[in-house]
Design a protein around this motif. Sequence first.
Motif, PDB file in Angstrom:
ATOM      1  N   VAL A  81       9.933 -20.524 -25.001  1.00  0.00           N
ATOM      2  CA  VAL A  81      10.777 -20.064 -25.797  1.00  0.00           C
ATOM      3  C   VAL A  81      10.754 -21.015 -27.188  1.00  0.00           C
ATOM      4  O   VAL A  81      10.823 -22.179 -26.877  1.00  0.00           O
ATOM      5  N   ASP A  82      10.696 -20.219 -28.229  1.00  0.00           N
ATOM      6  CA  ASP A  82      10.840 -20.955 -29.508  1.00  0.00           C
ATOM      7  C   ASP A  82      12.392 -21.234 -29.699  1.00  0.00           C
ATOM      8  O   ASP A  82      13.171 -20.518 -29.718  1.00  0.00           O
ATOM      9  N   ARG A  83      12.582 -22.606 -29.989  1.00  0.00           N
ATOM     10  CA  ARG A  83      13.994 -22.987 -30.247  1.00  0.00           C
ATOM     11  C   ARG A  83      14.123 -23.515 -31.568  1.00  0.00           C
ATOM     12  O   ARG A  83      15.243 -24.077 -32.264  1.00  0.00           O
ATOM     13  N   LYS A  84      13.149 -23.135 -32.727  1.00  0.00           N
ATOM     14  CA  LYS A  84      13.161 -23.604 -33.977  1.00  0.00           C
ATOM     15  C   LYS A  84      14.359 -23.230 -34.700  1.00  0.00           C
ATOM     16  O   LYS A  84      14.971 -24.065 -35.371  1.00  0.00           O
ATOM     17  N   CYS A  85      15.101 -22.031 -34.277  1.00  0.00           N
ATOM     18  CA  CYS A  85      16.270 -21.537 -35.130  1.00  0.00           C
ATOM     19  C   CYS A  85      17.266 -22.477 -34.868  1.00  0.00           C
ATOM     20  O   CYS A  85      18.276 -22.575 -35.536  1.00  0.00           O
ATOM     21  N   LEU A  86      17.491 -23.098 -33.601  1.00  0.00           N
ATOM     22  CA  LEU A  86      18.538 -23.905 -33.378  1.00  0.00           C
ATOM     23  C   LEU A  86      18.321 -25.279 -34.224  1.00  0.00           C
ATOM     24  O   LEU A  86      19.312 -25.954 -34.170  1.00  0.00           O
ATOM     25  N   ILE A  87      17.192 -25.702 -34.418  1.00  0.00           N
ATOM     26  CA  ILE A  87      17.071 -27.015 -34.780  1.00  0.00           C
ATOM     27  C   ILE A  87      16.665 -27.033 -35.877  1.00  0.00           C
ATOM     28  O   ILE A  87      15.777 -27.140 -36.653  1.00  0.00           O
TER      29      ILE A  87
ATOM     30  N   THR B 202      16.435 -13.352 -30.717  1.00  0.00           N
ATOM     31  CA  THR B 202      15.840 -14.652 -30.904  1.00  0.00           C
ATOM     32  C   THR B 202      16.707 -15.844 -30.803  1.00  0.00           C
ATOM     33  O   THR B 202      16.291 -16.903 -29.976  1.00  0.00           O
ATOM     34  N   PHE B 203      17.767 -15.827 -31.305  1.00  0.00           N
ATOM     35  CA  PHE B 203      18.830 -16.990 -31.014  1.00  0.00           C
ATOM     36  C   PHE B 203      19.330 -16.873 -29.651  1.00  0.00           C
ATOM     37  O   PHE B 203      19.380 -17.897 -29.044  1.00  0.00           O
ATOM     38  N   TYR B 204      19.483 -15.984 -28.666  1.00  0.00           N
ATOM     39  CA  TYR B 204      20.013 -15.901 -27.557  1.00  0.00           C
ATOM     40  C   TYR B 204      18.938 -16.372 -26.578  1.00  0.00           C
ATOM     41  O   TYR B 204      19.221 -17.294 -25.654  1.00  0.00           O
ATOM     42  N   ARG B 205      17.479 -16.107 -26.734  1.00  0.00           N
ATOM     43  CA  ARG B 205      16.646 -16.404 -25.753  1.00  0.00           C
ATOM     44  C   ARG B 205      16.488 -18.256 -26.306  1.00  0.00           C
ATOM     45  O   ARG B 205      16.116 -18.929 -25.476  1.00  0.00           O
ATOM     46  N   ALA B 206      16.609 -18.484 -27.548  1.00  0.00           N
ATOM     47  CA  ALA B 206      16.328 -20.086 -27.907  1.00  0.00           C
ATOM     48  C   ALA B 206      17.512 -20.886 -27.299  1.00  0.00           C
ATOM     49  O   ALA B 206      17.192 -21.770 -26.815  1.00  0.00           O
ATOM     50  N   MET B 207      18.927 -20.296 -26.834  1.00  0.00           N
ATOM     51  CA  MET B 207      19.814 -20.859 -26.395  1.00  0.00           C
ATOM     52  C   MET B 207      19.353 -21.100 -24.803  1.00  0.00           C
ATOM     53  O   MET B 207      19.981 -22.069 -24.192  1.00  0.00           O
TER      54      MET B 207
END
Length: 504
Positions: free
Chosen positions: A193-199, A332-337
């Motif tokens: 899962v891509d977490r880039k949006c959180l970082i 996308t945000f929910y999956r990143a979380m």
Amino acid sequence: MELYSSFKSYLKEYMTLDSFIHMLVWDQSTNMPTANADYRGHQIGFISKLAHEKLVDPKMGRMLNQLVPWAATLDPDSTEARLVGEVAKDYEKAVNIPSAFMEKFFGHTARVYQTWVEAREKNDFSLVAPLLRESLEYSKEYSSFFPDAQHVADPLIDRSDEGMYVFILQPLFQELRKKLVPMIEQIRESEPVDRKCLIQHYPKQKQLQFIDMVLDHLQVDRSRTRQDFSPHPFMIRLAGDDIRITTRIREWEVTDGLFSSIHETGHALYELGIAPELFDTPLMKGVSSGLHESQSRLWENLVGKSRGFWEFFYPKLQSVFPSQLGSVPMETFYRAMHHVSPSQIRTEADEITYNLHVIIRFDLELDLLTGKLDIADLPEAWRQRYKEDLGVEVTEVKDGVLQDVHWFADFIGGQFQGYTIGNILSCQLFDAAKAAHPSILTEMGQGQFSTLHDWLKTNIYQHGKKFTTTEIIHRATGQSLSIDPYVKYLTEKYQTIYPSLQTS
């Protein structure tokens, strides 16, 4: 009964001393100049001694000699009967412990805490290791005051999770581990899962702006609480209407401070919901660390990480951080979380791997207390367990044995089991609340949490320590402690993120 009124007045004096200790601890963790560590240790140790002497005073014994038979004639669920029974139990334990020991130990912990802060900043375990060795000796000495205990760790566990002993917890944790390890292996087979949006860079003040809005929706009474900052977030009750929580903000990760705040708010909501009639008594607290953690984890994970929660709050988060999240879809945000990946840090761990962090710490505590592990070898033992259990390389002690405050602010033993007990109980309680009020999930998607909060207050919070954990769980759910609802929750939730995850 006139004696009962005198008894309650005496308890108020005892609880006042206890509140002084909490004030000193909170101040040390948030605002105190670091050079004051030794004197703060003296202050905490001295008042701890006074509180202990107050509890074991012969006057208390004489009152209990008369009150215990009287309480036996009352409704066993009455506040009077429960209060007398709780104090009698505390008294019987406390008379085994010398007041001088309490003074020395709690004075010692204040010094250990301040040294831990420095050691963590400098990434140097050797700075605090000698003091931690003393803490281990104090922990063993405390257990020696209870010679009938089956395991050296049992008296220490009993301090925070009464009725939970090594012979119960070890098989429970082993059973849970057998469920979790295959889940982690199956998730590894899925696409990451891509977490880039959180970082990204999320300025501190804007994070706090969003956090404040969330806490308002969770119905935190601001006239009775305040939030500050500390190296390790915590909640502490200074008095009946004075609940303090702390958080920490990382400007390059948007959810860490938020979930720390929601977690500690879960603790605060529990304490805020305790019935005023229990104030100034030993019943004015959560019944156990496990039940307390069930509330912090329920609000943090089952509420704060739910899809419904973010369907309501994500547009608001986007409006606070439009350049970072304006073009990022909610899914996308929910999956990143919900990214699952074994990591070094317990407080940052995902829901699937979190309990392995707890189990490692629990096992290391037992090894230290039984002499299988020496303090000098603790960092290496930590590294080995993380490699074996999580496949993670721990290269720095600040991310290893120094990451948690617990062993550096209290006894070694009985410090971590409550987190996993809490995770297990959170699902049992949330399921019971939804069964009683099926509208809860819909309301969460509308930013409304009063139905859930009211159910928890009615079934758990108001009772404080009036009933045991087992009694409260049976009353609220009709069940005993079971990992099944928790495993079911994890499986069903994470199957939507990782299709390779199979039902066990």
